[in-house]
Write a protein that holds these residues in place. Structure first.
Motif, PDB file in Angstrom:
ATOM      1  N   PHE A 190       1.224  -1.192  -0.345  1.00 44.60           N
ATOM      2  CA  PHE A 190      -0.285   0.135  -0.097  1.00 44.60           C
ATOM      3  C   PHE A 190       0.951   1.089  -0.053  1.00 44.60           C
ATOM      4  CE2 PHE A 190      -3.965   2.374   1.852  1.00 44.60           C
ATOM      5  CZ  PHE A 190      -3.758   3.332   1.958  1.00 44.60           C
ATOM      6  N   SER A 191       0.066   2.348  -0.920  1.00 46.01           N
ATOM      7  CA  SER A 191       1.187   3.708  -0.706  1.00 46.01           C
ATOM      8  C   SER A 191       0.521   4.855  -1.520  1.00 46.01           C
ATOM      9  CB  SER A 191       2.175   3.646  -1.776  1.00 46.01           C
ATOM     10  OG  SER A 191       1.961   2.820  -3.039  1.00 46.01           O
ATOM     11  N   GLY A 192       0.904   5.763  -1.164  1.00 42.53           N
ATOM     12  CA  GLY A 192       0.454   7.284  -1.548  1.00 42.53           C
ATOM     13  C   GLY A 192      -1.029   7.732   0.341  1.00 42.53           C
ATOM     14  N   GLU A 193      -0.726   6.865   0.725  1.00 45.79           N
ATOM     15  CA  GLU A 193      -1.949   7.907   1.730  1.00 45.79           C
ATOM     16  C   GLU A 193      -0.952   6.815   3.550  1.00 45.79           C
ATOM     17  OE1 GLU A 193      -3.564  10.947  -0.052  1.00 45.79           O
ATOM     18  OE2 GLU A 193      -3.538  10.188   1.355  1.00 45.79           O
ATOM     19  N   SER A 194      -2.602   7.071   3.995  1.00 43.24           N
ATOM     20  CA  SER A 194      -1.187   6.321   5.277  1.00 43.24           C
ATOM     21  C   SER A 194      -2.129   5.098   5.798  1.00 43.24           C
ATOM     22  CB  SER A 194      -1.915   7.632   6.982  1.00 43.24           C
ATOM     23  OG  SER A 194      -1.870   6.765   7.683  1.00 43.24           O
ATOM     24  N   PHE A 195      -2.000   4.557   5.455  1.00 40.56           N
ATOM     25  CA  PHE A 195      -2.522   3.145   6.085  1.00 40.56           C
ATOM     26  C   PHE A 195      -2.381   2.727   6.856  1.00 40.56           C
ATOM     27  CE2 PHE A 195      -1.514  -1.143   5.404  1.00 40.56           C
ATOM     28  CZ  PHE A 195      -1.634  -1.943   6.253  1.00 40.56           C
ATOM     29  N   ASP A 196      -3.080   3.647   7.675  1.00 40.28           N
ATOM     30  CA  ASP A 196      -3.647   3.375   8.835  1.00 40.28           C
ATOM     31  C   ASP A 196      -5.048   3.830   8.955  1.00 40.28           C
ATOM     32  OD1 ASP A 196      -1.019   3.560  11.977  1.00 40.28           O
ATOM     33  OD2 ASP A 196      -1.514   1.966  10.983  1.00 40.28           O
ATOM     34  N   ASP A 197      -5.682   4.956   8.114  1.00 43.34           N
ATOM     35  CA  ASP A 197      -6.814   5.060   7.200  1.00 43.34           C
ATOM     36  C   ASP A 197      -7.382   4.566   7.053  1.00 43.34           C
ATOM     37  OD1 ASP A 197      -5.460   8.542   8.476  1.00 43.34           O
ATOM     38  OD2 ASP A 197      -5.730   7.318  10.101  1.00 43.34           O
ATOM     39  N   CYS A 254     -11.272  -8.818   5.372  1.00 43.14           N
ATOM     40  CA  CYS A 254     -11.055  -7.449   5.267  1.00 43.14           C
ATOM     41  C   CYS A 254     -11.211  -6.824   5.973  1.00 43.14           C
ATOM     42  CB  CYS A 254     -12.334  -7.004   4.572  1.00 43.14           C
ATOM     43  SG  CYS A 254     -12.813  -7.537   3.434  1.00 43.14           S
ATOM     44  N   VAL A 255      -9.439  -6.635   6.950  1.00 43.72           N
ATOM     45  CA  VAL A 255      -9.621  -5.433   7.938  1.00 43.72           C
ATOM     46  C   VAL A 255     -10.119  -4.322   8.640  1.00 43.72           C
ATOM     47  CG1 VAL A 255      -7.793  -5.316   9.856  1.00 43.72           C
ATOM     48  CG2 VAL A 255      -8.015  -7.423   8.041  1.00 43.72           C
ATOM     49  N   SER A 256     -10.898  -4.140   9.556  1.00 41.40           N
ATOM     50  CA  SER A 256     -11.363  -2.397   9.799  1.00 41.40           C
ATOM     51  C   SER A 256     -10.663  -1.566  11.022  1.00 41.40           C
ATOM     52  CB  SER A 256     -12.688  -2.445  10.457  1.00 41.40           C
ATOM     53  OG  SER A 256     -13.190  -1.314  11.174  1.00 41.40           O
ATOM     54  N   SER A 257     -10.700  -0.877   9.620  1.00 39.02           N
ATOM     55  CA  SER A 257      -9.465   0.746   9.880  1.00 39.02           C
ATOM     56  C   SER A 257      -9.992   1.290  10.976  1.00 39.02           C
ATOM     57  CB  SER A 257      -9.392   1.698   9.121  1.00 39.02           C
ATOM     58  OG  SER A 257     -10.476   2.733   8.160  1.00 39.02           O
ATOM     59  N   ARG A 258     -10.717   1.294  11.583  1.00 35.58           N
ATOM     60  CA  ARG A 258     -11.511   1.889  12.577  1.00 35.58           C
ATOM     61  C   ARG A 258     -11.408   0.769  14.280  1.00 35.58           C
ATOM     62  NH1 ARG A 258     -16.873   1.278  15.749  1.00 35.58           N
ATOM     63  NH2 ARG A 258     -17.244  -0.134  14.105  1.00 35.58           N
ATOM     64  N   TRP A 283     -13.305   4.683   4.245  1.00 35.57           N
ATOM     65  CA  TRP A 283     -14.994   4.172   4.937  1.00 35.57           C
ATOM     66  C   TRP A 283     -15.830   3.715   5.005  1.00 35.57           C
ATOM     67  CZ3 TRP A 283     -15.117   9.340   6.499  1.00 35.57           C
ATOM     68  CH2 TRP A 283     -13.624  10.749   5.698  1.00 35.57           C
ATOM     69  N   VAL A 284     -15.209   2.291   4.391  1.00 34.42           N
ATOM     70  CA  VAL A 284     -15.791   1.443   4.317  1.00 34.42           C
ATOM     71  C   VAL A 284     -15.569   0.271   5.328  1.00 34.42           C
ATOM     72  CG1 VAL A 284     -16.017   1.303   1.973  1.00 34.42           C
ATOM     73  CG2 VAL A 284     -14.938  -0.032   2.850  1.00 34.42           C
ATOM     74  N   GLU A 285     -15.805  -0.182   6.489  1.00 32.39           N
ATOM     75  CA  GLU A 285     -16.180  -0.845   7.758  1.00 32.39           C
ATOM     76  C   GLU A 285     -16.570  -2.061   7.540  1.00 32.39           C
ATOM     77  OE1 GLU A 285     -14.207  -0.171  10.188  1.00 32.39           O
ATOM     78  OE2 GLU A 285     -13.806   1.928   9.506  1.00 32.39           O
ATOM     79  N   ASN A 286     -17.616  -2.759   5.934  1.00 36.18           N
ATOM     80  CA  ASN A 286     -17.670  -4.020   5.412  1.00 36.18           C
ATOM     81  C   ASN A 286     -16.443  -4.936   5.038  1.00 36.18           C
ATOM     82  OD1 ASN A 286     -17.979  -3.282   3.084  1.00 36.18           O
ATOM     83  ND2 ASN A 286     -19.755  -1.947   3.961  1.00 36.18           N
TER      84      ASN A 286
END
Length: 122
Positions: free
Chosen positions: A23-30, A49-53, A100-103
């Motif tokens: 992954f690149s280009g943005e903050s991985f944790d977000d 899938c792994v939720s960022s939240r 934005w997704v959590e699914n």
């Protein structure tokens, strides 16, 4: 966001593969990040899938106990460890991310890699 998958290949039934997604280009944790697959003539489906939240992991029922998703935050890389592979696991595997997704619904993810082919022979 850029996502680059690797690690696919041809394996016999019962074998194992480990897929990687950088992954690149943005903050991985977000970002929520997931692995999806699409077999010929079938719809794309969420595999893991792994939720960022909250870090919650969602697995496709047919891969539970065989596949495991993990990450190396220092390398912004997500892995999919696949064990006891079956011919029905044959598909192109994609890595996707979205802030934005959590699914684990493919239609909700905005950024996609190009995919890596996994073929399981019987």
């Amino acid at each position: 966001v850029q996502l680059v998958e690797s690690g696919g290949g041809l394996v016999q039934a019962g074998g194992s593969l480990r897929l990687s997604c950088v992954f690149s280009g943005e903050s991985f944790d977000d970002y929520s990040i997931g692995w999806f697959r699409q077999a010929p003539g079938k719809e794309r489906e969420g595999v893991a899938c792994v939720s960022s939240r909250n870090g919650e992991i969602d697995y496709l029922d047919s891969v539970k106990g065989r596949f495991a998703i993990s990450n190396d935050k220092a390398k912004s890389t997500v892995f999919l460890e696949m064990n006891n592979l079956k011919p029905e696991d044959t598909a192109v595997y994609f890595c996707a991310a979205d802030p934005w997704v959590e699914n684990c619904h493919a239609a909700d993810y905005g950024s996609w890699g190009r995919g890596t082919q996994v073929t399981v022979s019987s």
